[in-house]
Design a protein around this motif. Structure first.
Motif, PDB file in Angstrom:
ATOM      1  N   ASN A   1      -0.393   1.140 -16.573  1.00  0.00           N
ATOM      2  CA  ASN A   1       0.052   2.329 -15.830  1.00  0.00           C
ATOM      3  C   ASN A   1      -0.800   2.618 -14.606  1.00  0.00           C
ATOM      4  OD1 ASN A   1       2.185   2.949 -17.646  1.00  0.00           O
ATOM      5  ND2 ASN A   1       0.694   3.823 -19.084  1.00  0.00           N
ATOM      6  N   THR A   2      -1.588   1.630 -14.201  1.00  0.00           N
ATOM      7  CA  THR A   2      -2.452   1.837 -13.039  1.00  0.00           C
ATOM      8  C   THR A   2      -2.216   0.745 -12.003  1.00  0.00           C
ATOM      9  OG1 THR A   2      -4.259   0.533 -13.997  1.00  0.00           O
ATOM     10  CG2 THR A   2      -4.225   2.892 -14.482  1.00  0.00           C
ATOM     11  N   GLN A   3      -2.648   1.018 -10.776  1.00  0.00           N
ATOM     12  CA  GLN A   3      -2.566   0.031  -9.717  1.00  0.00           C
ATOM     13  C   GLN A   3      -3.946  -0.566  -9.492  1.00  0.00           C
ATOM     14  OE1 GLN A   3      -0.544   1.159  -6.104  1.00  0.00           O
ATOM     15  NE2 GLN A   3       0.999   2.367  -7.205  1.00  0.00           N
ATOM     16  N   VAL A   4      -4.020  -1.895  -9.586  1.00  0.00           N
ATOM     17  CA  VAL A   4      -5.277  -2.618  -9.414  1.00  0.00           C
ATOM     18  C   VAL A   4      -5.251  -3.317  -8.063  1.00  0.00           C
ATOM     19  CG1 VAL A   4      -6.698  -4.502 -10.289  1.00  0.00           C
ATOM     20  CG2 VAL A   4      -5.561  -2.951 -11.895  1.00  0.00           C
ATOM     21  N   SER A   5      -6.293  -3.140  -7.275  1.00  0.00           N
ATOM     22  CA  SER A   5      -6.329  -3.764  -5.956  1.00  0.00           C
ATOM     23  C   SER A   5      -6.491  -5.271  -6.082  1.00  0.00           C
ATOM     24  CB  SER A   5      -7.479  -3.178  -5.124  1.00  0.00           C
ATOM     25  OG  SER A   5      -8.723  -3.416  -5.758  1.00  0.00           O
ATOM     26  N   ALA A   6      -5.867  -5.998  -5.170  1.00  0.00           N
ATOM     27  CA  ALA A   6      -5.925  -7.460  -5.181  1.00  0.00           C
ATOM     28  C   ALA A   6      -5.820  -7.975  -3.754  1.00  0.00           C
ATOM     29  CB  ALA A   6      -4.798  -8.036  -6.031  1.00  0.00           C
ATOM     30  N   GLU A   7      -6.413  -9.141  -3.524  1.00  0.00           N
ATOM     31  CA  GLU A   7      -6.378  -9.760  -2.202  1.00  0.00           C
ATOM     32  C   GLU A   7      -5.751 -11.140  -2.298  1.00  0.00           C
ATOM     33  OE1 GLU A   7      -9.491 -11.415   1.207  1.00  0.00           O
ATOM     34  OE2 GLU A   7     -10.083  -9.741  -0.088  1.00  0.00           O
ATOM     35  N   VAL A   8      -4.857 -11.441  -1.365  1.00  0.00           N
ATOM     36  CA  VAL A   8      -4.244 -12.766  -1.306  1.00  0.00           C
ATOM     37  C   VAL A   8      -5.297 -13.774  -0.848  1.00  0.00           C
ATOM     38  CG1 VAL A   8      -2.484 -14.192  -0.195  1.00  0.00           C
ATOM     39  CG2 VAL A   8      -1.961 -11.822  -0.826  1.00  0.00           C
ATOM     40  N   VAL A   9      -5.421 -14.877  -1.589  1.00  0.00           N
ATOM     41  CA  VAL A   9      -6.402 -15.913  -1.258  1.00  0.00           C
ATOM     42  C   VAL A   9      -5.730 -17.283  -1.306  1.00  0.00           C
ATOM     43  CG1 VAL A   9      -8.363 -14.594  -2.133  1.00  0.00           C
ATOM     44  CG2 VAL A   9      -7.141 -16.157  -3.663  1.00  0.00           C
TER      45      VAL A   9
ATOM     46  N   ASN B   1       0.808  -1.219   0.000  1.00  0.00           N
ATOM     47  CA  ASN B   1       0.000   0.000   0.000  1.00  0.00           C
ATOM     48  C   ASN B   1       0.846   1.275   0.000  1.00  0.00           C
ATOM     49  OD1 ASN B   1      -2.462  -1.363  -0.037  1.00  0.00           O
ATOM     50  ND2 ASN B   1      -2.425  -1.652   2.182  1.00  0.00           N
ATOM     51  N   ASP B   2       2.108   1.168   0.429  1.00  0.00           N
ATOM     52  CA  ASP B   2       2.984   2.343   0.412  1.00  0.00           C
ATOM     53  C   ASP B   2       3.715   2.494  -0.915  1.00  0.00           C
ATOM     54  OD1 ASP B   2       4.867   0.335   0.448  1.00  0.00           O
ATOM     55  OD2 ASP B   2       5.747   0.889   2.381  1.00  0.00           O
ATOM     56  N   GLY B   3       3.396   1.619  -1.868  1.00  0.00           N
ATOM     57  CA  GLY B   3       3.989   1.708  -3.195  1.00  0.00           C
ATOM     58  C   GLY B   3       5.258   0.915  -3.382  1.00  0.00           C
ATOM     59  N   SER B   4       5.786   0.313  -2.322  1.00  0.00           N
ATOM     60  CA  SER B   4       7.010  -0.481  -2.445  1.00  0.00           C
ATOM     61  C   SER B   4       6.714  -1.821  -3.103  1.00  0.00           C
ATOM     62  CB  SER B   4       7.636  -0.699  -1.070  1.00  0.00           C
ATOM     63  OG  SER B   4       6.754  -1.417  -0.227  1.00  0.00           O
ATOM     64  N   ARG B   5       7.674  -2.295  -3.886  1.00  0.00           N
ATOM     65  CA  ARG B   5       7.487  -3.568  -4.591  1.00  0.00           C
ATOM     66  C   ARG B   5       7.723  -4.732  -3.632  1.00  0.00           C
ATOM     67  NH1 ARG B   5      10.028  -5.309 -10.478  1.00  0.00           N
ATOM     68  NH2 ARG B   5       9.187  -7.442 -10.506  1.00  0.00           N
ATOM     69  N   VAL B   6       6.768  -5.654  -3.570  1.00  0.00           N
ATOM     70  CA  VAL B   6       6.892  -6.800  -2.659  1.00  0.00           C
ATOM     71  C   VAL B   6       6.802  -8.134  -3.390  1.00  0.00           C
ATOM     72  CG1 VAL B   6       6.015  -5.530  -0.669  1.00  0.00           C
ATOM     73  CG2 VAL B   6       4.404  -6.753  -2.159  1.00  0.00           C
ATOM     74  N   GLY B   7       6.690  -8.098  -4.723  1.00  0.00           N
ATOM     75  CA  GLY B   7       6.618  -9.357  -5.440  1.00  0.00           C
ATOM     76  C   GLY B   7       6.329  -9.191  -6.909  1.00  0.00           C
ATOM     77  N   THR B   8       6.096 -10.342  -7.583  1.00  0.00           N
ATOM     78  CA  THR B   8       5.882 -10.364  -9.028  1.00  0.00           C
ATOM     79  C   THR B   8       4.807 -11.388  -9.385  1.00  0.00           C
ATOM     80  OG1 THR B   8       8.230  -9.854  -9.354  1.00  0.00           O
ATOM     81  CG2 THR B   8       7.014 -10.673 -11.263  1.00  0.00           C
ATOM     82  N   ILE B   9       3.926 -11.008 -10.285  1.00  0.00           N
ATOM     83  CA  ILE B   9       2.918 -11.934 -10.810  1.00  0.00           C
ATOM     84  C   ILE B   9       3.591 -12.917 -11.764  1.00  0.00           C
ATOM     85  CG2 ILE B   9       0.868 -12.134 -12.275  1.00  0.00           C
ATOM     86  CD1 ILE B   9       0.240 -11.069  -9.513  1.00  0.00           C
ATOM     87  N   THR B  10       3.212 -14.193 -11.662  1.00  0.00           N
ATOM     88  CA  THR B  10       3.760 -15.207 -12.557  1.00  0.00           C
ATOM     89  C   THR B  10       2.729 -15.739 -13.554  1.00  0.00           C
ATOM     90  OG1 THR B  10       3.351 -16.907 -10.878  1.00  0.00           O
ATOM     91  CG2 THR B  10       5.553 -15.913 -10.927  1.00  0.00           C
ATOM     92  N   SER B  11       1.451 -15.732 -13.184  1.00  0.00           N
ATOM     93  CA  SER B  11       0.377 -16.143 -14.092  1.00  0.00           C
ATOM     94  C   SER B  11      -0.890 -15.384 -13.738  1.00  0.00           C
ATOM     95  CB  SER B  11       0.088 -17.649 -13.990  1.00  0.00           C
ATOM     96  OG  SER B  11       1.129 -18.435 -14.501  1.00  0.00           O
ATOM     97  N   GLY B  12      -1.700 -15.087 -14.735  1.00  0.00           N
ATOM     98  CA  GLY B  12      -2.964 -14.424 -14.461  1.00  0.00           C
ATOM     99  C   GLY B  12      -3.921 -14.529 -15.633  1.00  0.00           C
ATOM    100  N   VAL B  13      -5.209 -14.702 -15.337  1.00  0.00           N
ATOM    101  CA  VAL B  13      -6.256 -14.767 -16.372  1.00  0.00           C
ATOM    102  C   VAL B  13      -7.570 -14.252 -15.789  1.00  0.00           C
ATOM    103  CG1 VAL B  13      -5.303 -16.773 -17.611  1.00  0.00           C
ATOM    104  CG2 VAL B  13      -6.961 -17.126 -15.770  1.00  0.00           C
TER     105      VAL B  13
ATOM    106  N   ILE C   1      -1.561  -4.519  -7.736  1.00  0.00           N
ATOM    107  CA  ILE C   1      -0.810  -5.045  -8.870  1.00  0.00           C
ATOM    108  C   ILE C   1      -0.719  -3.949  -9.923  1.00  0.00           C
ATOM    109  CG2 ILE C   1      -0.726  -6.810 -10.681  1.00  0.00           C
ATOM    110  CD1 ILE C   1      -2.453  -8.571  -8.794  1.00  0.00           C
ATOM    111  N   LYS C   2       0.486  -3.704 -10.393  1.00  0.00           N
ATOM    112  CA  LYS C   2       0.687  -2.662 -11.393  1.00  0.00           C
ATOM    113  C   LYS C   2       0.323  -3.211 -12.762  1.00  0.00           C
ATOM    114  CE  LYS C   2       4.021   0.825 -12.937  1.00  0.00           C
ATOM    115  NZ  LYS C   2       5.409   1.312 -12.796  1.00  0.00           N
ATOM    116  N   VAL C   3      -0.875  -2.885 -13.224  1.00  0.00           N
ATOM    117  CA  VAL C   3      -1.381  -3.328 -14.524  1.00  0.00           C
ATOM    118  C   VAL C   3      -1.304  -2.136 -15.474  1.00  0.00           C
ATOM    119  CG1 VAL C   3      -3.326  -4.297 -15.788  1.00  0.00           C
ATOM    120  CG2 VAL C   3      -2.917  -4.980 -13.413  1.00  0.00           C
TER     121      VAL C   3
END
Length: 413
Positions: free
Chosen positions: A390-398, A347-359, A386-388
């Motif tokens: 040029n925008t940030q899209v909210s996401a929840e860990v499940v 939430n503070d804009g720092s990078r904490v990871g990377t997406i590997t797959s998404g659909v 998630i930076k999609v």
């Protein structure tokens, strides 16, 4: 066009390109020139849209049937996937179990005859070289299926181990099944469709069990109850020169509507099931612990500590501070879906990871993804972005899987 296909076309689904605009979503590295499976001409005759994958020209989808429609058909009925690009091998000799256990994390010696297991090739640093299925057959050999995109490293790995053991006077021989094809028949109607074509009682063939059989009059086939979709299904290995016959027999079923499906639907199906795609969701820099695959470390092997990379892997299990990252699932907000390589932000804009797959999930009508996060961000319910584009899209860990598997499990005693 069948009634089922007409019904599928009326479903409110995502456009084709929303799931896969090209073969780039797949992890396999292509090589020139691309090879063709024994079913290539058949795919073309069925309007297969071909693209390079793991050195082969493979069908992504067929005709005007979208990837989403194909995906939903598999979940409701049954589909056939050509997976003949996979590396099929057999291991013979009285020391075959020792050979395989020198390379993988699984308890191969502990398997019952006719039983298989998903396992991992690991390197000395604990990284994942590949995932594979090893079956202890009723015919006194091991049957091995590993990823097409890893063929150029899996084969040398196994050949080197074979040479080493033979130099020690051991009895082991590795044989690749280059004259065999492989199809996956996946979906809840699989058993009803396949049973009339075989004498084997499929109601007694449980998940991760395997048997040789005659299929649609073709001898020398192997049926293994497994798959990559989260649905009940089988993979059938067969002589390549008879592959078209078997596929046509399945498509001609009077029991239920069977359709061909390509790698596009296979990718979205496996992601809903929370299954990793090698090269996207795990690689040689990822350990089983980080990938959420600790369950593939067999209990006996953890005790003997004799699989490649055991020291590094077991240290992560014992000391959580040594875990650099963890694979997690995400439900993302509506809009463009997360894709491989996109940044995961706190939430503070720092990078904490990377997406590997998404659909966009056809079954759930939500954007789903998996990726790796650092620190305490792996806990279910954690809110991230998630930076999609040029925008940030909210996401929840499940927790994964996103869709509960429907595997045909043996009854518990």
């Amino acid at each position: 066009m069948t009634a089922t296909m007409l019904a599928l076309r009326r479903i409110n689904v995502f456009p084709v390109r929303s799931i896969s605009s090209s073969a780039q979503l797949f992890a396999g590295k292509t090589s020139e020139p691309e090879l063709k499976t024994a079913l290539y001409d058949f795919h073309i005759s069925q309007q297969g849209k071909m693209a390079p994958f793991a050195g082969y020209l493979m069908p992504i989808q067929y005709g005007n049937v979208s990837i989403t429609q194909s995906h939903l058909h598999t979940r409701k009925y049954v589909s056939i996937f050509d997976v003949s690009h996979m590396l099929q091998s057999e291991v013979y000799g009285k020391d075959r179990l020792e050979f395989m256990e020198s390379l993988v994390t699984g308890d191969i010696k502990g398997l019952s005859e006719g039983q298989g297991t998903l396992t991992l090739f690991t390197n000395p640093q604990g990284g994942i070289i590949d995932d594979l299925i090893v079956t202890k057959t009723l015919e006194n050999h091991l049957y091995v299926v590993s990823n097409a995109g890893c063929r150029d490293k899996d084969l040398p790995l196994m050949r080197t181990a074979e040479t080493l053991l033979k130099s020690q006077g051991k009895d082991v021989t590795l044989v690749t099944k280059d004259d065999s094809s492989l199809i996956a028949v996946q979906g809840p109607a699989m058993q009803n469709v396949l049973q009339p074509l075989v004498k084997v009682d499929l109601s007694k063939l449980y998940f991760m069990n395997s048997v040789t059989a005659t299929v649609a009059g073709v001898e020398g086939c192997r049926i293994t109850r497994c798959g990559y979709t989260g649905e009940d299904g089988v993979e059938i290995s067969m002589p390549s020169n008879r592959a078209v016959e078997i596929v046509e027999a399945l498509l001609s079923s009077k029991v239920d509507t069977v359709l061909l499906a390509g790698l596009g639907a296979r990718d979205s199906l496996r992601l809903e099931a929370g299954l990793c795609l090698y090269g996207n969701d795990m690689d040689e820099k990822t350990t089983p612990v980080e990938a959420g695959l600790s369950w593939l470390l067999a209990k006996r092997r953890k005790e003997t500590k004799d699989f490649p990379g055991a020291k590094a892997i077991l240290e992560q299990i014992q000391d959580k501070t040594k875990i650099r990252q963890r694979r997690v699932g995400f439900i993302a907000a509506a809009g463009p879906p997360p894709r491989h390589g996109m940044e995961i932000l706190a939430n503070d804009g720092s990078r904490v990871g990377t997406i590997t797959s998404g659909v966009p999930s056809p079954s759930l009508s939500k954007n789903i993804a998996m990726g790796y996060v650092q620190g305490e961000n792996h806990k279910a319910g954690t809110k991230l972005n998630i930076k999609v584009r040029n925008t940030q899209v909210s996401a929840e860990v499940v927790k994964m899987p996103f869709l509960k598997g429907k595997y045909y499990l043996a009854p518990k005693n």
